[in-house]
Write a protein that holds these residues in place. Structure first.
Motif, PDB file in Angstrom:
ATOM      1  N   GLU A  77     -25.090  47.981 -11.999  1.00 10.70           N
ATOM      2  CA  GLU A  77     -25.696  47.473 -13.226  1.00 10.70           C
ATOM      3  C   GLU A  77     -26.106  48.571 -14.194  1.00 10.70           C
ATOM      4  OE1 GLU A  77     -25.724  44.358 -13.999  1.00 10.70           O
ATOM      5  OE2 GLU A  77     -24.919  43.705 -12.062  1.00 10.70           O
ATOM      6  N   SER A  78     -26.596  49.698 -13.659  1.00  8.93           N
ATOM      7  CA  SER A  78     -27.168  50.741 -14.519  1.00  8.93           C
ATOM      8  C   SER A  78     -26.183  51.817 -14.942  1.00  8.93           C
ATOM      9  CB  SER A  78     -28.344  51.419 -13.790  1.00  8.93           C
ATOM     10  OG  SER A  78     -27.890  52.020 -12.575  1.00  8.93           O
ATOM     11  N   SER A  79     -24.942  51.735 -14.475  1.00  5.06           N
ATOM     12  CA  SER A  79     -23.991  52.813 -14.731  1.00  5.06           C
ATOM     13  C   SER A  79     -23.289  52.664 -16.086  1.00  5.06           C
ATOM     14  CB  SER A  79     -22.950  52.876 -13.617  1.00  5.06           C
ATOM     15  OG  SER A  79     -22.207  51.685 -13.596  1.00  5.06           O
ATOM     16  N   ASP A  80     -22.960  53.805 -16.669  1.00  2.00           N
ATOM     17  CA  ASP A  80     -22.140  53.835 -17.876  1.00  2.00           C
ATOM     18  C   ASP A  80     -20.658  53.781 -17.516  1.00  2.00           C
ATOM     19  OD1 ASP A  80     -24.410  54.356 -19.642  1.00  2.00           O
ATOM     20  OD2 ASP A  80     -24.449  56.337 -18.709  1.00  2.00           O
ATOM     21  N   VAL A  81     -20.344  54.300 -16.329  1.00  4.55           N
ATOM     22  CA  VAL A  81     -18.967  54.376 -15.844  1.00  4.55           C
ATOM     23  C   VAL A  81     -18.931  53.845 -14.419  1.00  4.55           C
ATOM     24  CG1 VAL A  81     -16.951  55.858 -15.523  1.00  4.55           C
ATOM     25  CG2 VAL A  81     -18.754  56.532 -17.125  1.00  4.55           C
ATOM     26  N   LEU A  82     -17.961  52.998 -14.127  1.00  5.81           N
ATOM     27  CA  LEU A  82     -17.761  52.528 -12.759  1.00  5.81           C
ATOM     28  C   LEU A  82     -16.449  53.084 -12.236  1.00  5.81           C
ATOM     29  CD1 LEU A  82     -18.878  48.779 -12.697  1.00  5.81           C
ATOM     30  CD2 LEU A  82     -19.969  50.725 -11.583  1.00  5.81           C
ATOM     31  N   VAL A  83     -16.509  53.731 -11.084  1.00  5.20           N
ATOM     32  CA  VAL A  83     -15.322  54.271 -10.429  1.00  5.20           C
ATOM     33  C   VAL A  83     -15.154  53.529  -9.116  1.00  5.20           C
ATOM     34  CG1 VAL A  83     -14.222  56.326  -9.474  1.00  5.20           C
ATOM     35  CG2 VAL A  83     -15.728  56.532 -11.466  1.00  5.20           C
ATOM     36  N   GLY A  84     -13.952  53.046  -8.844  1.00 11.41           N
ATOM     37  CA  GLY A  84     -13.775  52.305  -7.608  1.00 11.41           C
ATOM     38  C   GLY A  84     -12.337  51.995  -7.275  1.00 11.41           C
ATOM     39  N   THR A  85     -12.191  51.146  -6.282  1.00 13.32           N
ATOM     40  CA  THR A  85     -10.875  50.708  -5.817  1.00 13.32           C
ATOM     41  C   THR A  85     -10.647  49.266  -6.290  1.00 13.32           C
ATOM     42  OG1 THR A  85     -11.886  49.953  -3.758  1.00 13.32           O
ATOM     43  CG2 THR A  85     -11.004  52.200  -3.777  1.00 13.32           C
ATOM     44  N   HIS A  86      -9.851  48.508  -5.532  1.00 12.57           N
ATOM     45  CA  HIS A  86      -9.652  47.087  -5.834  1.00 12.57           C
ATOM     46  C   HIS A  86     -10.975  46.329  -5.862  1.00 12.57           C
ATOM     47  CE1 HIS A  86      -5.774  48.420  -4.178  1.00 12.57           C
ATOM     48  NE2 HIS A  86      -5.210  47.415  -4.817  1.00 12.57           N
ATOM     49  N   GLN A 137     -13.579  42.341  -7.953  1.00  8.53           N
ATOM     50  CA  GLN A 137     -14.353  41.227  -7.431  1.00  8.53           C
ATOM     51  C   GLN A 137     -15.149  40.553  -8.540  1.00  8.53           C
ATOM     52  OE1 GLN A 137     -16.790  42.805  -4.306  1.00  8.53           O
ATOM     53  NE2 GLN A 137     -15.047  43.465  -3.067  1.00  8.53           N
ATOM     54  N   LYS A 138     -15.281  39.234  -8.443  1.00  5.03           N
ATOM     55  CA  LYS A 138     -15.971  38.474  -9.487  1.00  5.03           C
ATOM     56  C   LYS A 138     -17.413  38.915  -9.669  1.00  5.03           C
ATOM     57  CE  LYS A 138     -13.147  34.292  -9.233  1.00  5.03           C
ATOM     58  NZ  LYS A 138     -13.138  32.834  -8.954  1.00  5.03           N
ATOM     59  N   LYS A 139     -18.058  39.342  -8.591  1.00  5.07           N
ATOM     60  CA  LYS A 139     -19.467  39.721  -8.687  1.00  5.07           C
ATOM     61  C   LYS A 139     -19.653  41.103  -9.307  1.00  5.07           C
ATOM     62  CE  LYS A 139     -19.447  41.116  -3.800  1.00  5.07           C
ATOM     63  NZ  LYS A 139     -20.053  40.862  -2.485  1.00  5.07           N
ATOM     64  N   VAL A 140     -18.550  41.829  -9.510  1.00  6.72           N
ATOM     65  CA  VAL A 140     -18.617  43.130 -10.172  1.00  6.72           C
ATOM     66  C   VAL A 140     -18.173  42.932 -11.624  1.00  6.72           C
ATOM     67  CG1 VAL A 140     -17.894  45.546 -10.156  1.00  6.72           C
ATOM     68  CG2 VAL A 140     -18.071  44.284  -8.003  1.00  6.72           C
ATOM     69  N   ALA A 141     -19.062  42.489 -12.456  1.00  3.49           N
ATOM     70  CA  ALA A 141     -18.744  42.228 -13.861  1.00  3.49           C
ATOM     71  C   ALA A 141     -19.041  43.474 -14.686  1.00  3.49           C
ATOM     72  CB  ALA A 141     -19.561  41.057 -14.375  1.00  3.49           C
ATOM     73  N   VAL A 142     -18.023  43.967 -15.371  1.00  3.57           N
ATOM     74  CA  VAL A 142     -18.196  45.146 -16.219  1.00  3.57           C
ATOM     75  C   VAL A 142     -18.146  44.684 -17.670  1.00  3.57           C
ATOM     76  CG1 VAL A 142     -17.435  47.499 -16.672  1.00  3.57           C
ATOM     77  CG2 VAL A 142     -16.934  46.450 -14.461  1.00  3.57           C
ATOM     78  N   VAL A 161     -18.491  56.278 -23.835  1.00  2.00           N
ATOM     79  CA  VAL A 161     -19.892  55.992 -23.521  1.00  2.00           C
ATOM     80  C   VAL A 161     -20.798  56.354 -24.692  1.00  2.00           C
ATOM     81  CG1 VAL A 161     -21.831  56.592 -22.013  1.00  2.00           C
ATOM     82  CG2 VAL A 161     -19.546  56.226 -21.041  1.00  2.00           C
ATOM     83  N   ARG A 162     -20.576  57.516 -25.301  1.00  2.00           N
ATOM     84  CA  ARG A 162     -21.381  57.904 -26.457  1.00  2.00           C
ATOM     85  C   ARG A 162     -21.109  56.994 -27.654  1.00  2.00           C
ATOM     86  NH1 ARG A 162     -23.923  62.930 -26.497  1.00  2.00           N
ATOM     87  NH2 ARG A 162     -24.829  63.186 -24.421  1.00  2.00           N
ATOM     88  N   GLY A 163     -19.971  56.326 -27.637  1.00  2.43           N
ATOM     89  CA  GLY A 163     -19.650  55.377 -28.701  1.00  2.43           C
ATOM     90  C   GLY A 163     -20.259  54.009 -28.469  1.00  2.43           C
ATOM     91  N   GLY A 164     -20.985  53.847 -27.349  1.00  2.00           N
ATOM     92  CA  GLY A 164     -21.683  52.597 -27.081  1.00  2.00           C
ATOM     93  C   GLY A 164     -20.977  51.649 -26.140  1.00  2.00           C
ATOM     94  N   TYR A 165     -19.964  52.133 -25.425  1.00  2.00           N
ATOM     95  CA  TYR A 165     -19.198  51.278 -24.523  1.00  2.00           C
ATOM     96  C   TYR A 165     -19.258  51.799 -23.091  1.00  2.00           C
ATOM     97  CZ  TYR A 165     -17.321  49.501 -28.900  1.00  2.00           C
ATOM     98  OH  TYR A 165     -17.209  48.955 -30.155  1.00  2.00           O
ATOM     99  N   ARG A 166     -18.845  50.949 -22.168  1.00  2.00           N
ATOM    100  CA  ARG A 166     -18.751  51.357 -20.771  1.00  2.00           C
ATOM    101  C   ARG A 166     -17.294  51.663 -20.437  1.00  2.00           C
ATOM    102  NH1 ARG A 166     -21.688  47.158 -16.985  1.00  2.00           N
ATOM    103  NH2 ARG A 166     -21.986  48.956 -15.598  1.00  2.00           N
ATOM    104  N   ALA A 167     -17.092  52.347 -19.328  1.00  2.00           N
ATOM    105  CA  ALA A 167     -15.741  52.703 -18.901  1.00  2.00           C
ATOM    106  C   ALA A 167     -15.581  52.382 -17.419  1.00  2.00           C
ATOM    107  CB  ALA A 167     -15.471  54.183 -19.154  1.00  2.00           C
TER     108      ALA A 167
END
Length: 224
Positions: free
Chosen positions: A162-171, A175-180, A116-122
């Motif tokens: 949309e506003s998160s640096d990190v997304l934690v979740g399951t399957h 989903q297509k609407k969850v674009a990271v 995240v500090r390197g400019g990417y999402r996780a």
């Protein structure tokens, strides 16, 4: 022995020595095939480009000082090996193995912080909602001092996608609407409980292939 000879010997051995030779031949063949497949996959990974995420040593020292406990030598070693992989411009493909409660999530959190500090999402994907929520709470608490925004994506709740640096979740992350977008690091817990195509769906469409970290308390041959 030749495969035909070994096949006959393993079912109808003339003596115990012939049976042992046949068994050894098939065991060797199975291991050889697995090894060749692993080497092929490694070669393919080396041909892909990944974001080179530099190791911010002062940041990691600050991260370690902020923890309410002291890291073990095994955790420190694992962290630095992961950091070394993240710095390379080719995808990391690493397995972090440890018993339940051994602190795999805090090691993963350190890698997330660098990404995240390197400019990417996780993104971190877990097989059950209970486990995903546990990871969400642990990571959010661990990275709170560094103003890292953590989102949750499970079937019953989708928080701060949309506003998160990190997304934690399951399957639900698949989903297509969850674009990271701008994904630099993917972490999968107990990855043998996901299909190959499910794991691949997380990186589909990325210009750079994200680094991949698998965590498991019980790695199986397919995971390895």
């Amino acid at each position: 022995p030749h495969v035909h000879e070994a096949l006959a010997s393993i079912h109808f051995p003339a003596c115990s020595k012939d049976a042992e030779k046949a068994e050894e031949r098939f065991a060797f063949e199975e291991l050889l095939i697995l090894r060749l497949r692993a080497l092929r996959e490694r070669a393919l990974l080396k041909s892909r480009k990944a974001p080179a995420i530099s190791c911010d040593v002062p940041l990691i020292k600050e991260f370690v000082r902020a923890l309410p406990y002291t890291l073990t030598d095994a955790q420190r070693k694992s962290m630095w090996e992961i950091f070394s992989d993240l710095e390379r411009p080719r995808p990391m493909n690493r397995l972090l193995e440890g018993d339940v409660g051994s602190g795999k999530t805090v090691v993963a959190s350190s890698a997330i912080l660098l990404a995240v500090r390197g400019g990417y999402r996780a993104a971190l994907m877990a097989p059950t909602e209970i486990l995903a929520r546990q990871h969400y709470e642990t990571i959010a608490r661990t990275l709170a001092p560094f103003c890292i925004h953590v989102g949750l994506v499970v079937s019953s709740e989708k928080r701060a996608i949309e506003s998160s640096d990190v997304l934690v979740g399951t399957h639900a992350l698949l989903q297509k609407k969850v674009a990271v977008d701008n994904l630099g690091l993917i972490i999968v817990d107990e990855q043998h409980r996901f299909g190959v195509s499910q794991r691949a769906a997380l990186v589909h469409g990325s210009a750079l292939m994200p680094h991949f970290l698998s965590m498991s308390a019980t790695p199986i041959p397919r995971t390895l």
